[in-house]
Design a protein around this motif. Structure first.
Motif, PDB file in Angstrom:
ATOM      1  N   ASN A  36      62.680 -99.979  49.920  1.00 21.51           N
ATOM      2  CA  ASN A  36      63.132-100.363  48.579  1.00 21.51           C
ATOM      3  C   ASN A  36      64.659-100.359  48.508  1.00 21.51           C
ATOM      4  N   GLY A  56      67.456-102.576  39.765  1.00 17.98           N
ATOM      5  CA  GLY A  56      67.321-101.189  39.324  1.00 17.98           C
ATOM      6  C   GLY A  56      66.784-101.054  37.921  1.00 17.98           C
ATOM      7  N   SER A  59      62.926-100.613  37.734  1.00 16.48           N
ATOM      8  CA  SER A  59      62.208 -99.572  38.467  1.00 16.48           C
ATOM      9  C   SER A  59      61.424 -98.640  37.557  1.00 16.48           C
ATOM     10  N   ASN A  62      58.496-100.583  36.031  1.00 18.31           N
ATOM     11  CA  ASN A  62      57.408-100.799  36.994  1.00 18.31           C
ATOM     12  C   ASN A  62      56.540 -99.556  37.133  1.00 18.31           C
ATOM     13  N   THR A  63      57.196 -98.421  37.275  1.00 19.86           N
ATOM     14  CA  THR A  63      56.470 -97.164  37.450  1.00 19.86           C
ATOM     15  C   THR A  63      55.684 -96.804  36.203  1.00 19.86           C
ATOM     16  N   THR A 277      71.115 -96.628  39.677  1.00 20.06           N
ATOM     17  CA  THR A 277      70.279 -97.302  40.668  1.00 20.06           C
ATOM     18  C   THR A 277      70.664 -96.886  42.087  1.00 20.06           C
ATOM     19  N   GLN A 280      69.476 -93.309  42.760  1.00 20.16           N
ATOM     20  CA  GLN A 280      68.016 -93.247  42.808  1.00 20.16           C
ATOM     21  C   GLN A 280      67.479 -93.523  44.209  1.00 20.16           C
ATOM     22  N   GLN A 281      68.143 -94.379  44.947  1.00 17.55           N
ATOM     23  CA  GLN A 281      67.654 -94.732  46.282  1.00 17.55           C
ATOM     24  C   GLN A 281      67.645 -93.523  47.215  1.00 17.55           C
TER      25      GLN A 281
END
Length: 470
Positions: A36, A56, A59, A62-63, A277, A280-281
């Motif tokens: 991702n 970002g 995300s 989506n979750t 974003t 977060q990765q």
């Protein structure tokens, strides 16, 4: 049981087997995050920061939307693990067939809802107008691939329930490697932007799902998928729903909180969104170390309850906490110390890097608390008390977090204060579980002992009847 792939979790050293089981699971989660991150890195390096923010911005959404149906895969994992522990082959095969159909139906539902509503959802989240078109494009394509993504998630859950965490890792590695190559092809050769990385993601998931299905169809153990079992079975469907829906609702509640927090992040503009974003990765890697361990304990507890080995259940919980304390805390500290270097891999703007370091440093240091909380929550689910886990986790990690953030951010409206709310909510939730979990364990133990007594009595009666007939 096929020793080459499936693992008996009801005997032997718990800590050793938990470590062997969890390590491939951890690497699977990390690879998922890295692939991702590759999407983010490709658009960040070869497109622009707006493209990073656009990907970002989707995300959390989506979750949130997928969470309810992903919860059903957790229910499937617990139900199947119990059948494996009880050595009930027919019940296991029925669970597998039912689970695959749930995956397909849930994916189609998500696709039907998500594609036409993509832009509306993003507007509800106050997505920045300058990135809205790209974010909506990415989200629509992502939802088109939902049936494929759900299928892979359920297949992986089935394999893990029977003790197999290695093949999901292998299949993800193959699909993810192709994902990276396709990212570069679509963006560099075909000159696509966010739509290119979205198509690459769906394609890679399709490859992983196909490989998983082949294994299930060719399998001969408890995780075997046979066409005659590919239908909804009332008993197994009910068990999956009862255990899975509360887990899904908890995920939805968590992500409602995250969406609200994302809205607060959005108030810092494109720089804040890009920073969030970027961080977060990497902090997602730290989170997923603990998540893999907690999910591993769930499979162990499920099999041992099926085998009526309650003496091992308590030890699974304690060993799960120990693994979180060792592995997740260590990874979190390393990422905190390397926060500037890591964030600089993706972001080039110094202001974005500085803000990203704030999130990564706070969450990286304290994510082990989240891991402990999830070991407690998944233990409750595996012991058949998902409502307890739902109530405690939602009250602590959602309601308390939102209230805490509203109060503290109003007093100190700084970027770092957004992320202080996370460890505060984890500590509160852990304290609640310390009161709840012993009660859940005691009730489960009494139930299992009652079932064992009933089984023993039935066996004696059958033997007596046989002797009488002779």
């Amino acid at each position: 049981m096929a020793k080459s792939a499936e693992m008996d979790l009801t005997s032997g050293s718990i800590f050793r087997k938990l470590l062997i089981y969890a390590i491939p699971f951890i690497f699977t989660n990390i690879l998922q995050i890295l692939f991702n991150a590759a999407d983010i890195a490709v658009v960040g390096i070869f497109v622009n920061d707006d493209a990073v923010a656009a990907v970002g911005a989707t995300s959390s959404l989506n979750t949130l939307i997928c969470g309810l149906f992903i919860g059903l895969s957790i229910g499937s994992n617990i139900v199947l693990a119990r059948y494996v522990g009880a050595q009930e082959m027919d019940g296991a095969h029925r669970t597998v067939g039912t689970s695959i159909l749930i995956a397909i139906v849930s994916g189609l539902i998500l696709m039907t809802i998500g594609v036409p509503m993509a832009e509306t959802f993003l507007k509800w989240m106050d997505c920045a107008p300058e990135i809205l078109p790209m974010a909506a494009t990415y989200l629509r394509i992502y939802f088109l691939g939902m049936p494929i993504m759900m299928l892979y998630n359920f297949c992986a859950s089935i394999l893990r329930a029977v003790g197999d965490t290695k093949r999901p890792l292998i299949f993800l590695a193959i699909g993810g490697g192709i994902n990276v190559l396709l990212n570069l092809f679509f963006v560099l050769v075909l000159k696509m932007t966010v739509e290119g990385v979205a198509i690459a993601t769906i394609t890679s998931q399709a490859i992983s799902a196909t490989l998983s299905l082949i294994v299930l169809f060719k399998g001969k153990g408890y995780g075997c998928l046979k066409l005659k079992y590919l239908r909804f079975y009332k008993k197994q469907l009910g068990e999956i729903v009862i255990l899975g829906i509360p887990s899904g609702l908890q995920s939805v509640a968590f992500n409602i909180a995250n969406v609200l927090i994302q809205s607060t992040v959005n108030s810092f503009g494109a720089v804040g969104m890009s920073a969030n974003t970027t961080a977060q990765q990497f902090d997602a890697i730290v989170y997923n170390v603990g998540n893999a361990i907690s999910m591993s304990t769930m499979a162990f507890i499920g099999q041992n309850i099926g085998a009526k080995r309650m003496d091992r259940v308590k030890r699974v919980i304690m060993d799960g906490i120990l693994l979180v304390a060792i592995l997740q805390f260590s990874v979190g500290i390393i990422f905190t110390l390397l926060s500037r270097f890591l964030c600089g891999i993706i972001a080039s703007d110094e202001s974005v890097i500085e803000m990203a370091m704030i999130r990564l440093s706070i969450l990286g240091t304290f994510y082990f608390l989240c891991g402990i909380m999830e070991v407690f929550a998944n233990s409750c689910r595996a012991m058949g008390k998902p409502i307890f886990a739902l109530f405690v986790s939602v009250m602590g990690a959602t309601v308390f977090r939102i209230i805490f953030l509203e109060i503290t951010f109003a007093l100190v409206p700084e970027f770092y204060m957004i992320f202080v709310s996370y460890p505060a909510s984890w500590i509160f939730t852990i304290i609640c579980y310390l009161f709840v979990l012993p009660m859940v364990y005691k009730k489960t133990k009494l139930k299992v002992q009652g079932e064992q007594t009933s089984t023993d009595v039935q066996t004696v009666e059958e033997l007596q009847a046989a002797v009488t007939e002779e």
